[in-house]
Design a protein around this motif. Structure first.
Motif, PDB file in Angstrom:
ATOM      1  N   ARG A   1      11.167 109.313  60.906  1.00  0.00           N
ATOM      2  CA  ARG A   1      10.076 108.523  60.341  1.00  0.00           C
ATOM      3  C   ARG A   1       9.218 107.915  61.446  1.00  0.00           C
TER       4      ARG A   1
ATOM      5  N   PRO B   1      20.064 116.169  59.045  1.00  0.00           N
ATOM      6  CA  PRO B   1      19.847 116.742  60.379  1.00  0.00           C
ATOM      7  C   PRO B   1      20.431 118.152  60.431  1.00  0.00           C
TER       8      PRO B   1
ATOM      9  N   LEU C   1      21.132 108.687  58.154  1.00  0.00           N
ATOM     10  CA  LEU C   1      20.304 107.479  58.210  1.00  0.00           C
ATOM     11  C   LEU C   1      19.596 107.373  59.550  1.00  0.00           C
TER      12      LEU C   1
ATOM     13  N   VAL D   1      13.284 104.755  54.009  1.00  0.00           N
ATOM     14  CA  VAL D   1      12.901 106.106  54.432  1.00  0.00           C
ATOM     15  C   VAL D   1      13.741 107.128  53.667  1.00  0.00           C
ATOM     16  N   PRO D   2      13.136 108.174  53.156  1.00  0.00           N
ATOM     17  CA  PRO D   2      13.930 109.225  52.489  1.00  0.00           C
ATOM     18  C   PRO D   2      14.931 109.823  53.474  1.00  0.00           C
ATOM     19  N   ARG D   3      16.138 109.963  53.005  1.00  0.00           N
ATOM     20  CA  ARG D   3      17.177 110.472  53.910  1.00  0.00           C
ATOM     21  C   ARG D   3      17.018 111.976  54.085  1.00  0.00           C
ATOM     22  N   ARG D   4      17.053 112.341  55.341  1.00  0.00           N
ATOM     23  CA  ARG D   4      16.901 113.768  55.653  1.00  0.00           C
ATOM     24  C   ARG D   4      18.153 114.256  56.371  1.00  0.00           C
TER      25      ARG D   4
ATOM     26  N   ARG E   1      16.044 102.570  65.670  1.00  0.00           N
ATOM     27  CA  ARG E   1      14.607 102.264  65.587  1.00  0.00           C
ATOM     28  C   ARG E   1      14.034 101.958  66.968  1.00  0.00           C
TER      29      ARG E   1
ATOM     30  N   TYR F   1      19.013 109.734  61.767  1.00  0.00           N
ATOM     31  CA  TYR F   1      18.059 110.845  61.946  1.00  0.00           C
ATOM     32  C   TYR F   1      16.791 110.605  61.122  1.00  0.00           C
ATOM     33  N   SER F   2      16.971 110.144  59.898  1.00  0.00           N
ATOM     34  CA  SER F   2      15.819 109.920  59.020  1.00  0.00           C
ATOM     35  C   SER F   2      14.909 108.834  59.573  1.00  0.00           C
ATOM     36  N   ALA F   3      15.503 107.752  60.045  1.00  0.00           N
ATOM     37  CA  ALA F   3      14.692 106.667  60.601  1.00  0.00           C
ATOM     38  C   ALA F   3      13.962 107.130  61.858  1.00  0.00           C
TER      39      ALA F   3
ATOM     40  N   SER G   1      14.074 100.803  57.266  1.00  0.00           N
ATOM     41  CA  SER G   1      14.812 102.039  57.564  1.00  0.00           C
ATOM     42  C   SER G   1      15.438 102.608  56.304  1.00  0.00           C
TER      43      SER G   1
END
Lengths: 181, 283
Positions: free
Chosen positions: A29, B59, A22, B54-57, A71, A24-26, B51
Motif C-alpha cells: 500500500r 505475498p 498484513l 488495507v486489503p490483505r494481499r 510502515r 506485505y499488504s501494508a 494498516s
C-alpha cells in the motif's frame, strides 16, 4: 515471541505465516510496487529473527509494533526513491489492483482472519465516514510518508489547514473506533 | 523538549506527519517520559487502523523461502512441523505429568513436614517430661533427705527431752565415766533413769570412729557383759546415746565403752575407751 527470542525456527515460521500478509499488504500500500513490498517484507521478518529484542512487550502489542516497523520501513524505502516517485502516491492507493492476490478471509489463522476481517470492516467504515479532504491528508501522511509541510505543498493548501484536517480526522477516527478495534 | 506532548502532536507523530526535526525531538522526549509514551501508544494503535484498512494481499510463495534463507534458517519441513507439534504435545503432557507429580510431591512433602513437626513436638514433650522426671526425682530425693533429717531431728529432740526429764527426775543417777587413756581429753557421763528404765551415755571430745568402726556400750552383770548398743560421736566429738535397760537384770557392776567393728559385736572384743563403776546403782 518468547520462542522467537530463543531462536525457535518453528515459532518464527508460525509468526511469519500469521502476519506476513498484513506486513506485505501494508508495504504494498505504501510502496505500490510488489517487488519493493516483498523486499521490505523480507527485511522486516529477517530483522525480527535477528533482533527480536527490539520488540518490548511492555510498550504495546506485538501486532502494533510489527505494523509500525513495516510502515516505517516502507516509508523509508519510499523516501529513498526521492520526490519524483513519491508523487505517484498522490495518485491514490493500489486497492483496486489484481484481485487474484487478495487473501480470502478464511485463510491462514481462522481466528485471526475473522478478527482482522471484522476490524477491517470497522476501520474502512470509519475512514469512509471521514470528510474526503481529512482522509486524504491522513493517508498521505501515513501511507505516503509526507510531512505536514509536504502535504501542504503537494495539495497547495495552507499548513494550518492541513494540520486542522489531520487533527479533526484523527479525532473523528478515534471516536469512531474507540474500544472497537 | 521540556513540555509534554499534546494529543495533537502524538497523533501527528504516530502517522508520521511531523517534520523530521520535530519528530526527532519527540522521539527523544518519549525515551524518558512514560506519560507521553502512553499517549503516543494510544495514537499508534489508532494509526494501526490505517494498516488494517488495507486489503490483505497474498505475498508470493517464494517470499517465504527467501525470508528463511536470508534469516539463515532452514525452512521447516512438514515432518519437522509435525515433529514440532508432537514435541509441543509431549511438552504439554510432560507439563501435566510434572504438575501432577509436583502436586503429589508437594502433598507428600507437606505430610512429611507435618510428621516432622509432630515428631519435633513429641521430642520436645518427651524432653520436657524427662526433665520434669529428673526434677521430680531430685525433689523426691531432697524430700526423703529432709524427711530423714526431720525424723533424726525429731528423734534427737525426743531423746533430748527424755534425757532432760531423766536429769530432772529425783531417782535418776548420774555416774562419771572415766577415760581409759589417761592422755585422752574425752569426758563422759552415764545417766541412769530407773523410773523410765533407760540409760543414756553422753560424751564430749570423743573421737569420731572411722567407717567400719563403732563405739559399743556394755554393762557387766554377774561377770558377763551385756551390750546396750552401738553409737558414734559426731564431727564435733559429741555423742549421746540412749538405750532401754535390759529386762531381768537386777545388778550392774560396771559399764564399758569399747571400739568394735561397724554394727557391733556379740561379745566384747575391742579395746576399751571408757569405764564406769556401777556398783552403787545396785537395786
Amino acid at each position: 515471541m518468547a520462542a522467537v527470542v530463543i531462536r525457535d525456527p518453528l515459532a518464527f515460521a508460525a509468526i511469519y505465516d500469521r502476519y506476513v500478509a498484513l506486513v506485505y499488504s501494508a508495504s504494498l500500500r505504501v510502496l505500490a510496487d510488489v517487488h519493493e513490498a516483498e523486499d521490505v517484507t523480507q527485511d522486516v521478518f529477517v530483522r525480527l529473527w535477528r533482533r527480536p529484542e527490539t520488540f518490548i512487550a511492555e510498550r504495546g502489542r506485538f501486532l502494533s509494533w510489527l505494523m509500525s516497523v513495516a510502515r516505517n520501513r516502507s516509508v523509508d524505502e519510499l523516501r529513498s526513491r526521492g520526490r519524483r516517485h513519491r508523487r505517484e502516491a498522490l495518485n491514490g492507493d493500489t486497492s483496486d489492483d489484481d484481485p487474484a492476490t487478495l487473501v480470502p478471509a478464511d485463510t491462514d489463522d481462522p481466528v485471526l482472519a475473522a478478527q482482522l476481517h471484522e476490524a477491517q470492516k470497522l476501520v474502512r467504515a470509519a475512514l469512509v465516514g471521514l470528510p474526503a479532504d481529512q482522509r486524504r491528508a491522513l493517508e498521505l501522511a501515513y501511507f505516503g510518508g509526507f510531512t505536514q509541510q509536504e502535504i501542504s505543498a503537494a495539495l497547495h493548501e495552507p499548513l494550518g489547514t492541513v494540520k486542522t484536517r489531520i487533527r479533526l480526522g484523527m479525532q473523528k477516527l478515534r471516536r469512531a473506533l474507540e474500544n472497537r478495534v | 523538549m521540556e513540555a509534554h506532548i499534546s494529543q495533537e502532536q502524538a497523533d501527528e507523530y504516530a502517522i508520521g506527519a511531523l517534520e523530521p526535526e520535530l519528530e526527532r525531538i519527540v522521539a527523544l522526549h518519549l525515551a524518558d517520559c512514560t506519560a507521553c509514551r502512553d499517549i503516543v501508544h494510544d495514537s499508534e494503535r489508532l494509526a494501526l487502523s490505517f494498516s488494517l484498512s488495507v486489503p490483505r494481499r497474498k505475498p508470493p510463495r517464494s517470499l517465504r523461502a527467501r525470508v528463511f534463507q536470508s534469516a539463515g534458517i532452514a525452512r521447516p519441513s512438514p515432518w519437522r512441523r509435525a515433529w514440532g507439534y508432537s514435541r509441543a504435545a509431549a511438552g504439554l503432557a510432560a507439563v501435566v505429568v510434572a504438575i501432577a507429580a509436583f502436586t503429589g510431591m508437594v502433598s507428600v512433602r507437606s505430610q512429611i513436614d507435618h510428621l516432622r513437626e509432630d515428631n519435633r513436638d513429641l521430642q520436645g514433650q518427651v524432653s520436657r517430661a524427662l526433665s520434669q522426671e529428673v526434677e521430680i526425682a531430685a525433689l523426691t530425693r531432697r524430700l526423703s533427705e529432709a524427711e530423714r533429717s526431720a525424723f533424726e531431728l525429731d528423734q534427737a529432740t525426743s531423746d533430748d527431752r527424755d534425757l532432760l526429764v531423766a536429769l530432772l527426775a529425783p531417782t535418776t543417777v548420774v555416774a562419771e565415766v572415766v577415760s581409759v587413756d589417761e592422755k585422752s581429753t574425752s569426758i563422759g557421763r552415764l545417766v541412769w533413769d530407773e523410773d523410765q528404765k533407760r540409760v543414756w551415755f553422753v560424751a564430749a571430745s570423743l573421737q569420731q570412729r572411722p567407717a567400719g568402726e563403732t563405739y559399743q556400750i556394755w554393762v557387766s552383770t554377774g561377770g558377763r557383759y551385756v551390750s546396750l548398743g552401738t553409737f558414734n560421736s559426731d564431727s564435733q566429738g559429741f555423742a549421746r546415746y540412749g538405750a532401754r535397760l535390759p529386762q531381768g537384770l537386777k545388778t550392774y557392776e560396771s559399764a564399758l565403752v569399747t571400739i568394735e567393728r561397724y554394727g557391733g559385736a556379740p561379745e566384747r572384743s575391742g579395746p576399751s575407751v571408757f569405764v564406769s563403776d556401777l556398783s552403787r546403782f545396785r537395786r
